[in-house]
Write a protein that holds these residues in place. Structure first.
Motif, PDB file in Angstrom:
ATOM      1  N   LEU A  97       0.813  -1.213   0.000  1.00 35.36           N
ATOM      2  CA  LEU A  97       0.000   0.000   0.000  1.00 35.36           C
ATOM      3  C   LEU A  97       0.848   1.266   0.000  1.00 35.36           C
ATOM      4  CD1 LEU A  97      -2.694  -1.023   2.619  1.00 35.36           C
ATOM      5  CD2 LEU A  97      -2.552  -1.563   0.200  1.00 35.36           C
ATOM      6  N   ASP A  98       0.394   2.273  -0.746  1.00 31.69           N
ATOM      7  CA  ASP A  98       1.097   3.558  -0.682  1.00 31.69           C
ATOM      8  C   ASP A  98       0.526   4.377   0.483  1.00 31.69           C
ATOM      9  OD1 ASP A  98      -1.214   4.993  -1.543  1.00 31.69           O
ATOM     10  OD2 ASP A  98      -0.772   4.372  -3.592  1.00 31.69           O
ATOM     11  N   SER A  99       1.155   5.512   0.743  1.00 27.85           N
ATOM     12  CA  SER A  99       0.841   6.237   1.971  1.00 27.85           C
ATOM     13  C   SER A  99      -0.584   6.806   1.990  1.00 27.85           C
ATOM     14  CB  SER A  99       1.848   7.368   2.163  1.00 27.85           C
ATOM     15  OG  SER A  99       1.850   8.170   0.994  1.00 27.85           O
ATOM     16  N   THR A 100      -1.243   6.937   0.833  1.00 31.58           N
ATOM     17  CA  THR A 100      -2.610   7.472   0.849  1.00 31.58           C
ATOM     18  C   THR A 100      -3.616   6.398   1.247  1.00 31.58           C
ATOM     19  OG1 THR A 100      -2.773   7.032  -1.519  1.00 31.58           O
ATOM     20  CG2 THR A 100      -2.215   9.277  -0.872  1.00 31.58           C
ATOM     21  N   VAL A 101      -3.370   5.151   0.833  1.00 28.51           N
ATOM     22  CA  VAL A 101      -4.329   4.075   1.118  1.00 28.51           C
ATOM     23  C   VAL A 101      -4.078   3.455   2.486  1.00 28.51           C
ATOM     24  CG1 VAL A 101      -5.539   2.195  -0.019  1.00 28.51           C
ATOM     25  CG2 VAL A 101      -3.873   3.519  -1.303  1.00 28.51           C
ATOM     26  N   TYR A 102      -2.821   3.471   2.904  1.00 27.06           N
ATOM     27  CA  TYR A 102      -2.434   2.828   4.155  1.00 27.06           C
ATOM     28  C   TYR A 102      -3.346   3.194   5.333  1.00 27.06           C
ATOM     29  CZ  TYR A 102       0.487   2.182   8.339  1.00 27.06           C
ATOM     30  OH  TYR A 102       0.940   1.887   9.589  1.00 27.06           O
ATOM     31  N   PRO A 103      -3.587   4.520   5.598  1.00 29.28           N
ATOM     32  CA  PRO A 103      -4.451   4.832   6.756  1.00 29.28           C
ATOM     33  C   PRO A 103      -5.886   4.324   6.601  1.00 29.28           C
ATOM     34  CG  PRO A 103      -3.733   6.839   5.621  1.00 29.28           C
ATOM     35  CD  PRO A 103      -3.043   5.717   4.954  1.00 29.28           C
ATOM     36  N   ILE A 104      -6.376   4.284   5.362  1.00 24.82           N
ATOM     37  CA  ILE A 104      -7.750   3.808   5.137  1.00 24.82           C
ATOM     38  C   ILE A 104      -7.865   2.337   5.516  1.00 24.82           C
ATOM     39  CG2 ILE A 104      -9.559   3.444   3.396  1.00 24.82           C
ATOM     40  CD1 ILE A 104      -8.270   5.766   1.807  1.00 24.82           C
ATOM     41  N   VAL A 105      -6.920   1.533   4.995  1.00 26.62           N
ATOM     42  CA  VAL A 105      -6.941   0.097   5.293  1.00 26.62           C
ATOM     43  C   VAL A 105      -6.732  -0.135   6.786  1.00 26.62           C
ATOM     44  CG1 VAL A 105      -5.793  -2.105   4.833  1.00 26.62           C
ATOM     45  CG2 VAL A 105      -6.153  -0.502   2.963  1.00 26.62           C
ATOM     46  N   LYS A 106      -5.816   0.639   7.368  1.00 29.80           N
ATOM     47  CA  LYS A 106      -5.514   0.471   8.787  1.00 29.80           C
ATOM     48  C   LYS A 106      -6.741   0.779   9.656  1.00 29.80           C
ATOM     49  CE  LYS A 106      -2.023   1.315  12.200  1.00 29.80           C
ATOM     50  NZ  LYS A 106      -0.720   1.819  12.539  1.00 29.80           N
ATOM     51  N   ASP A 107      -7.414   1.872   9.330  1.00 25.65           N
ATOM     52  CA  ASP A 107      -8.634   2.230  10.082  1.00 25.65           C
ATOM     53  C   ASP A 107      -9.689   1.152   9.933  1.00 25.65           C
ATOM     54  OD1 ASP A 107      -7.506   4.485  10.957  1.00 25.65           O
ATOM     55  OD2 ASP A 107      -8.576   5.865   9.616  1.00 25.65           O
ATOM     56  N   CYS A 108      -9.795   0.650   8.727  1.00 27.45           N
ATOM     57  CA  CYS A 108     -10.799  -0.365   8.442  1.00 27.45           C
ATOM     58  C   CYS A 108     -10.535  -1.620   9.281  1.00 27.45           C
ATOM     59  CB  CYS A 108     -10.766  -0.673   6.949  1.00 27.45           C
ATOM     60  SG  CYS A 108     -11.916  -1.916   6.479  1.00 27.45           S
ATOM     61  N   ILE A 109      -9.286  -2.036   9.343  1.00 25.84           N
ATOM     62  CA  ILE A 109      -8.924  -3.219  10.134  1.00 25.84           C
ATOM     63  C   ILE A 109      -9.240  -2.982  11.607  1.00 25.84           C
ATOM     64  CG2 ILE A 109      -6.960  -4.589  10.969  1.00 25.84           C
ATOM     65  CD1 ILE A 109      -5.705  -4.238   8.176  1.00 25.84           C
ATOM     66  N   GLN A 110      -8.864  -1.793  12.096  1.00 25.72           N
ATOM     67  CA  GLN A 110      -9.119  -1.420  13.486  1.00 25.72           C
ATOM     68  C   GLN A 110     -10.627  -1.483  13.795  1.00 25.72           C
ATOM     69  OE1 GLN A 110      -6.986  -0.677  15.886  1.00 25.72           O
ATOM     70  NE2 GLN A 110      -8.499  -0.048  17.396  1.00 25.72           N
ATOM     71  N   ASP A 111     -11.393  -0.937  12.868  1.00 23.14           N
ATOM     72  CA  ASP A 111     -12.846  -0.888  13.021  1.00 23.14           C
ATOM     73  C   ASP A 111     -13.446  -2.302  13.079  1.00 23.14           C
ATOM     74  OD1 ASP A 111     -15.509   0.165  12.880  1.00 23.14           O
ATOM     75  OD2 ASP A 111     -15.499  -0.387  10.754  1.00 23.14           O
TER      76      ASP A 111
END
Lengths: 269, 234
Positions: free
Chosen positions: B165-179
């Motif tokens: 993942l590049d730096s723009t998608v990384y936080p989205i995927v990370k938040d999604c996993i956390q959620d």
């Protein structure tokens, strides 16, 4: 001083045209000769001859049966072979490839020594009144022997290249191994398997050497199309040409199918 | 709750790990390549068999060497997302997410409703009829996550979900996993090389080296003592 390897553009073009032209002409001219020796009336009239129709029906039937048996036995064999490590695996690899380089006459003799009336296995079958040699079963067995590598090699390569994480993911999602095979493995290898299958069919259709050794050349019983060509050479030359043209057309069609399948696979990847 | 103590002889060393992960908790597994992280995930998922030990997930023993229990992977109900996301390339996004439900024989109307809900939650509505080869790395990870949680897993295993993942998608995927982990309240083991100092409070970092947990503390024994762990069983 470095040697000068540069060649002029026109020389390169000339070499390209001549070499490609030679290859194409060498392969195409003999086939064209077949068509030049025939004409539509002759083709149609010998197509009606029982010798031709019998051979055509026998060839298509036996090749289809051989192909079906190869798929049913060969698909699971190729799958497990590519997935498992077992002692003697490299020997099995060689055995799978062997019919490609083995002269068909040798394959035919070997089959005869195994399944013939005096053969290692055939002598016991004979006790029960079962004779395989010189029957349609021998035709099919010879075709399976020589044609199986075309499917098996393709299938084991495809299964081997398939990323195992697809199957593992599917299993973790609750799919049984059989469900995984039907919904993941087969769809992802289908076109490749099909092109291997078509090659197998073509090879079975063209089988001559092993068939004549183990099944003989009995018109209407074991005389497939290639054998009928050989038989007709002695007397009815027109029939030989007609059957040859039929086989050329079928082979050409088969190669066209494979070319389309390979292109489609290329687009998917 | 995931509770395990496993040993397996690898080529160069013995993997010997003993750990528990609570519902809603992240165990962030880190360590060098070849340290045994993926091997551990594969043992939990059922693709490798430990030599000794036991694995319990959600109160159910899914592996126990002593009593010879080995539940096959398809019956473990574990969501496993591989490094390469392994999106089935011949299926659409919606079909990928529905796969586990189809394999379980879920009724089509129920299945469609559940898949539609997940697709909406993961913001993949516009892509639902796309095939995998049309997706970006981040979208593939989201589909793989959706596919894994569709089966209502008792445990989530994520092998380097951020790698491609590049730096723009990384936080989205990370938040999604956390959620997902918090809302479904299941334990999660996440293998990654990218440990940041802002990991959420419900996470614990564990470093593996040559098959042993070396940080934050070592639990390792050369031979797993089953009786000493039995009281973890719930």
């Amino acid at each position: 001083m470095t040697p000068n390897f540069r060649i002029s553009k026109s020389l390169a073009l000339a070499v390209a045209v001549i070499s490609i032209g030679l290859v194409a002409a060498y392969l195409a001219l003999p086939i064209l000769a077949l068509f030049f020796h025939s004409n539509p009336e002759m083709f149609i009239s010998s197509l009606m001859e029982p010798k031709v129709t019998d051979a055509l029906v026998l060839s298509l039937t036996t090749s289809t049966i051989a192909m079906i048996i190869i798929v049913i036995v060969g698909t699971p064999a190729a799958y497990f072979h590519s997935r498992l490590d077992y002692p003697g695996k490299s020997i099995v690899d060689i055995l799978i490839d062997l019919p490609l380089v083995l002269p068909p006459a040798v394959a035919g003799l070997a089959l005869l020594l195994m399944y013939g009336r005096m053969g290692m296995f055939g002598q016991y079958l004979h006790l029960f009144g079962i004779d395989i040699a010189f029957t349609i079963i021998a035709v099919i067995m010879a075709q399976i022997f020589v044609a199986s590598p075309f499917y098996l090699r393709q299938a084991k390569a495809l299964f081997g290249q398939l990323d195992p994480t697809y199957e593992q993911t599917a299993r973790s999602l609750g799919a049984s191994p059989l469900f995984v095979f039907a919904t993941i493995v087969l769809p992802l290898t289908f076109e490749g398997l099909l092109s291997g299958l078509v090659m197998t069919f073509a090879r079975a259709l063209g089988e001559f050497g092993a068939t004549i050794m183990v099944a003989g050349n009995l018109p209407g019983v074991t005389q497939t199309m290639p054998l009928a060509i050989y038989g007709a050479m002695q007397g009815d030359f027109d029939v030989a040409i007609t059957i040859s043209i039929l086989l050329v057309l079928i082979s050409f069609g088969i190669m066209a199918i494979i070319s389309i399948l390979t292109k489609r696979r290329g687009l998917l990847a | 709750m995931l509770d395990l103590a496993v040993c397996r002889q690898l080529r160069d060393f013995e993997l010997s790990v003993n750990l528990t992960v609570k519902p809603g908790e992240f165990l962030i597994l880190t360590g060098d390549n070849g340290a045994g992280k993926s091997t551990l995930l594969n043992m939990v998922a059922g693709f490798l068999t430990p030599d000794h030990g036991y694995i319990r997930a959600n109160g159910k023993t899914i592996f126990d060497a002593a009593s010879g229990i080995t539940i096959p992977p398809e019956e473990r109900q574990i969501g496993y997302v591989f490094q390469n996301s392994a999106i089935f390339p011949h299926l659409t996004v919606a079909e990928n997410i529905a796969y586990g439900l189809r394999a379980r024989g879920m009724d089509k109307s129920v299945r469609d409703r559940k898949v539609a809900g997940l697709i909406e939650r993961l913001k993949l509505v516009q892509l639902m009829d796309y095939k995998a080869n049309k997706l970006s790395g981040g979208q593939m990870q989201l589909v793989a996550l959706g596919r894994a949680i569709a089966i209502d897993p008792v445990l989530l295993l994520l092998d380097e979900p951020y790698r491609a993942l590049d730096s723009t998608v990384y936080p989205i995927v990370k938040d999604c996993i956390q959620d997902i982990v918090q809302s479904s309240d299941i334990p999660c083991i996440l293998v990654t090389h990218q440990v940041s100092d802002k990991e959420p409070a419900n996470s614990r970092i564990c470093r593996i080296q040559e098959g042993k947990v070396v940080e934050p503390f070592t639990f390792c024994h050369t031979k797993v003592n089953r009786s000493s762990n039995i009281d973890h069983h719930d």
